[in-house]
Each structure stands twice: as C-alpha cells, then as structure tokens.
Design a protein around this motif. Structure first.
Motif: not given
Length: 247
Positions: A155-166, A208-215
């Motif tokens: 899987v590769c995620l590269d669309s909307n980069h907001t925390h909530e979306h990712v 952003n995506p990194k904060t989403a990954v951490w959560e």
C-alpha cells in the motif's frame, strides 16, 4: 562476497542514521530545493511521477523484495507512480514473479487528460483506476474486494496530506498489507519543514502524514517504522513513513 558487501553496507547505513549533523544537512537540502518544486521535475516512462529519485529507488527495492501481486496507491495526479509500479511488476513477472500482478489507483479527481494518458500507456494493462475519496465507504469496500483475492499486498498513501485524512486511510488500508510487506506513507517530511512552506495548504507541521503515522502506530504494533530505509536514503519525502508489517 555479496554477504560481506551487504554487511558492510548495513553498518555504514546505521552510522549514517546515527549522525545528527548529517540529518540536519539533509533536511536543510530538502528545505532549500522544495522552493523550486524539486519533486515535480522527474518522469517515469513518459509520465510525471512527482517523487524524489531516492524514494523511487527505495520503492523499486521494496517491490522486488516483496513481490506483491497487488499495489494499492491513493493519489494519482499525472499517473507516473502508477506507471512506475506497473513497470516494476512487469519486470518482476519477467523474472518469475506473479504473472498477473496489478496496481489499483484511487483518486478523488482523475482529470480527463491524465486518465487518457494513463489508459494509453503500455503499462495500463496492469492498472485499474477508482475515482472517489479514498476514505469514502464505497471506495474502501471496492478496494477491500480487490485485495481479498490477493496473496501479497503493498500500500502507498499519497493523497490528501492532513492528519485526519491520512489516519483514516491508514485505518482503512494498512490492514490489507501482507505480513512482510509495507504501507508507505509519503510526504511525512511536512512535519520537518517550515510552516511557511505551506501557506495555501490545510496541512503543515503538527498536522500531516507523519503525525498520523505516529498516532496509528501507538495502537498497531503489527507495524514498525523501517528506519533502515530512511537511514540509507538520507534524502526522502517519507521519513518515518516506510511502515513494515511485522506480524
């Protein structure tokens, strides 16, 4: 000899990753070139790919090692990443990998000229497209149906980069990833760049995506950040974004 060479490389990569000054230097370089839209200047087999060459190489290594029979990508843009993934699957097949491996691209807005160019490309034989929000229930269901019959999913995620979306994408698509494969979350670098670089975007440091990954990782120990990839690349849009499924 090869095993010795690989061991030497691993040691050198670990040393790179442990060097804070090297990390600062790399991030400074990324910050400087972003003002010129550096990632927009590359193509793969005739289509803009909008990625760093370093990450393209990393994806090639992953696709070869995993041998997926399905790659799911959210965010299509000009289609270069789809063409890249399809061409890597074509090479895998030529070398004895899955013969019917395919790429599924999802985007909320596949513009007609981009769709026409993707569908006209020789690699389209391995590509299918879904138009709609990647976090809409009907789209998620269609992707899940496609993945249900596959053995190895990347899987590769590269669309909307907001925390909530990712975070919503991670919850929807990371569970589809096969053990030993990856969920790659692009543009986690946003967390490390100045807020002033995103004046007209809803994302930025702290969102952003990194904060989403951490959560996401706090509640999903079946995934781990593969630090060896970012330590090797040094220049990447996806620090902490190469997530390997370990269980």
């Amino acid at each position: 000899m090869y095993d010795q060479f690989k061991k030497e490389c691993e040691n050198e990569i670990n040393l790179q990753g442990a060097d804070p000054e090297l990390e600062k230097f790399s991030n400074r370089w990324i910050t400087e070139v972003n003002s010129y839209k550096y990632s927009y200047h590359f193509e793969w087999l005739g289509r803009p790919i909008i990625q760093y060459p370093q990450d393209i190489i990393a994806m090639q290594e992953i696709i070869w090692s995993v041998q997926p029979d399905l790659i799911i990508e959210t965010g299509i843009a000009h289609g270069g990443s789809l063409i890249f993934s399809a061409s890597m699957l074509e090479l895998n097949a030529a070398c004895g990998g899955p013969a019917d491996a395919e790429v599924l691209g999802v985007d909320i807005d596949i513009r007609p000229h981009n769709r026409a160019a993707i569908e006209a490309h020789p690699m389209f034989k391995r590509i299918s497209l879904l138009q709609g929000s990647s976090i809409a229930d009907d789209i998620i269901h269609k992707v899940q149906e496609k993945a249900a019959s596959k053995q190895k999913v990347l899987v590769c995620l590269d669309s909307n980069h907001t925390h909530e979306h990712v975070l919503a994408e991670l919850k929807a698509y990371a569970p589809l990833v096969s053990e030993g494969s990856y969920c790659v979350v692009f543009d986690t670098i946003i967390e490390d760049l100045p807020k002033s670089m995103f004046p007209d975007r809803p994302w930025g440091p702290g969102n952003n995506p990194k904060t989403a990954v951490w959560e996401y990782l706090r509640e999903h120990p079946e995934f781990a950040i593969d630090k060896s990839i970012q330590n090797k690349l040094l220049i990447t849009v996806a620090p902490d974004g190469y997530l390997r499924r370990v269980s």
